[in-house]
Design a protein around this motif. Structure first.
Motif, mmCIF file in Angstrom:
data_model
loop_
_atom_site.group_PDB
_atom_site.id
_atom_site.type_symbol
_atom_site.label_atom_id
_atom_site.label_comp_id
_atom_site.label_asym_id
_atom_site.label_seq_id
_atom_site.Cartn_x
_atom_site.Cartn_y
_atom_site.Cartn_z
ATOM 1 N N UNK A 1 0.943 -1.141 0.126
ATOM 2 C CA UNK A 1 0.027 0.075 -0.008
ATOM 3 C C UNK A 1 0.710 1.190 0.014
ATOM 4 N N UNK A 2 0.443 2.331 -0.343
ATOM 5 C CA UNK A 2 0.779 3.750 -0.182
ATOM 6 C C UNK A 2 0.753 3.972 1.278
ATOM 7 N N UNK A 3 1.537 4.847 1.969
ATOM 8 C CA UNK A 3 1.440 5.007 3.396
ATOM 9 C C UNK A 3 1.157 6.893 3.478
ATOM 10 N N UNK A 4 0.533 7.038 4.420
ATOM 11 C CA UNK A 4 0.335 8.464 4.511
ATOM 12 C C UNK A 4 1.276 8.867 5.642
ATOM 13 N N UNK A 5 2.059 10.134 5.107
ATOM 14 C CA UNK A 5 3.372 10.284 5.924
ATOM 15 C C UNK A 5 3.159 10.902 7.339
ATOM 16 N N UNK A 6 3.771 10.204 8.058
ATOM 17 C CA UNK A 6 3.533 10.437 9.553
ATOM 18 C C UNK A 6 2.259 10.681 10.132
ATOM 19 N N UNK A 7 1.184 9.823 9.883
ATOM 20 C CA UNK A 7 -0.009 10.146 10.008
ATOM 21 C C UNK A 7 -0.746 8.590 10.391
ATOM 22 N N UNK A 8 -0.316 8.157 11.745
ATOM 23 C CA UNK A 8 -0.606 6.935 12.143
ATOM 24 C C UNK A 8 -2.275 6.522 12.284
ATOM 25 N N UNK A 9 -2.949 7.854 12.645
ATOM 26 C CA UNK A 9 -4.496 7.385 12.897
ATOM 27 C C UNK A 9 -5.028 6.971 11.372
ATOM 28 N N UNK A 10 -4.607 7.953 10.367
ATOM 29 C CA UNK A 10 -5.082 7.597 9.073
ATOM 30 C C UNK A 10 -4.514 6.438 8.582
ATOM 31 N N UNK A 11 -3.447 6.045 8.619
ATOM 32 C CA UNK A 11 -2.846 4.758 8.059
ATOM 33 C C UNK A 11 -3.451 3.625 8.788
ATOM 34 N N UNK A 12 -3.777 3.558 10.068
ATOM 35 C CA UNK A 12 -4.639 2.444 10.603
ATOM 36 C C UNK A 12 -6.028 2.475 10.111
ATOM 37 N N UNK A 13 -6.710 3.573 9.949
ATOM 38 C CA UNK A 13 -7.916 3.494 9.268
ATOM 39 C C UNK A 13 -8.081 2.805 7.930
ATOM 40 N N UNK B 1 9.132 -14.221 2.265
ATOM 41 C CA UNK B 1 8.076 -13.223 1.892
ATOM 42 C C UNK B 1 8.713 -12.033 2.153
ATOM 43 N N UNK B 2 8.474 -11.103 1.092
ATOM 44 C CA UNK B 2 8.974 -9.571 0.998
ATOM 45 C C UNK B 2 7.630 -8.801 0.940
ATOM 46 N N UNK B 3 7.564 -7.562 1.726
ATOM 47 C CA UNK B 3 6.299 -6.874 1.731
ATOM 48 C C UNK B 3 6.860 -5.363 1.772
ATOM 49 N N UNK B 4 6.752 -4.591 0.524
ATOM 50 C CA UNK B 4 7.070 -3.133 0.332
ATOM 51 C C UNK B 4 6.007 -2.348 0.298
ATOM 52 N N UNK B 5 6.182 -0.994 0.214
ATOM 53 C CA UNK B 5 5.021 -0.363 -0.074
ATOM 54 C C UNK B 5 5.242 0.402 -1.350
ATOM 55 N N UNK B 6 4.223 1.194 -1.686
ATOM 56 C CA UNK B 6 4.112 1.893 -2.977
ATOM 57 C C UNK B 6 4.023 3.294 -2.713
ATOM 58 N N UNK B 7 4.197 4.153 -3.695
ATOM 59 C CA UNK B 7 3.988 5.595 -3.686
ATOM 60 C C UNK B 7 5.160 6.339 -3.339
ATOM 61 N N UNK B 8 4.977 7.733 -3.193
ATOM 62 C CA UNK B 8 5.907 8.590 -2.703
ATOM 63 C C UNK B 8 5.789 9.045 -1.214
ATOM 64 N N UNK B 9 6.953 9.056 -0.560
ATOM 65 C CA UNK B 9 6.888 9.458 0.759
ATOM 66 C C UNK B 9 7.163 11.036 0.969
ATOM 67 N N UNK B 10 7.215 11.433 2.307
ATOM 68 C CA UNK B 10 7.316 12.984 2.461
ATOM 69 C C UNK B 10 8.614 13.783 2.286
ATOM 70 N N UNK B 11 9.507 12.686 1.949
ATOM 71 C CA UNK B 11 10.879 13.325 1.528
ATOM 72 C C UNK B 11 11.166 13.092 0.073
#
Length: 257
Positions: free
Chosen positions: A12-24, A192-202
């Protein structure tokens, strides 16, 4: 003890430094998984992205995410694993939790902190390897940069599954592909290898390439898009290959100091 283990990899993509949004976001994805899934694998630092600014994350988010993992595991009767930013006393760790369906958990702190990004200046390195027994499968969970160090992953314990959670960037993704396959072959274990997708905050781009390789290094599933990959791992595949090809019996004996 089970003969087969059904695994779901959430890329998945990850929302930068936003734990609550990522948990949802992850909770919604997990709701749509088939009931047959036994183990769910999330990426490295799945609530924040690969941040080198852990002080930007409220300290209470550590326990909130652990509670969330336990609740999801119990509700869905699955095991759940992935790493998060975790503060213990005055120290920060890139800490993986393996949460069982009953809510008990074990932890692994990333051994090889990624010096190229300055992770070693911010996060304490782990000291111990973790082995998890789950439904008759012995699992060795590791984190991202650990993949480059085969001695740490060496199968001296006859584990069945080697598992990596990661934020592995696009410029070096060919190394990710090659090393996952190599770790499976040399350790005669599923990898097993699990990576993310998308751009991060940097501004770093992540291309996915989450995958599962069997004992012979054959690819079972793979994706470059935001997706959920599911596959079944077999104890008989491991046993048959190891009985026929007794390569692990010829491994060198040594101990890490």
């Amino acid at each position: 003890m089970m003969e087969e283990l059904n695994v779901a990899l959430i890329q998945s993509h990850l929302l930068w430094e936003n734990p609550q949004a990522n948990r949802l976001m992850f909770a919604e994805k997990i709701q749509n998984l088939p009931e047959s899934v036994d183990l769910i694998v999330l990426p490295e630092m799945f609530t924040t992205g690969f941040t080198m600014q852990p002080t930007n994350i409220d300290d209470t988010e550590c326990e909130k995410t652990l509670d969330w993992m336990q609740d999801l595991a119990k509700t869905n009767q699955v095991a759940l694993t992935g790493s998060i930013v975790f503060k213990e006393k005055e120290y920060y760790y890139n800490r993986l939790f393996f949460v069982h369906p009953e809510g008990q958990y074990k932890v692994y702190n990333k051994r090889h902190t990624f010096s190229l990004a300055g992770e070693h200046k911010v996060y304490e390195p782990g000291l111990n390897k973790l082995l998890v027994d789950f439904k008759g499968f012995k699992i060795c969970p590791l984190i991202c940069y650990d993949l480059r160090f085969p001695v740490w992953a060496r199968n001296a314990e006859d584990y069945d599954i080697l598992l990596y959670v990661a934020n592995w960037p696009k410029p070096r993704i060919s190394a990710w592909d090659a090393l996952l396959k190599a770790r499976a072959i040399e350790n005669m274990a599923y990898c097993i290898g699990v990576n993310r997708v998308g751009l991060d905050g940097t501004g770093h781009q992540y291309p996915g390439h989450s995958a599962v390789y069997n004992v012979l290094g054959e690819q079972k599933v793979y994706s470059e898009k935001e997706s959920i990959l599911t596959t079944t791992l077999s104890k008989s595949h491991i046993a048959d290959c190891r009985n026929k090809l007794k390569f692990l019996e010829d491994r060198d004996e040594f101990n890490l100091l």
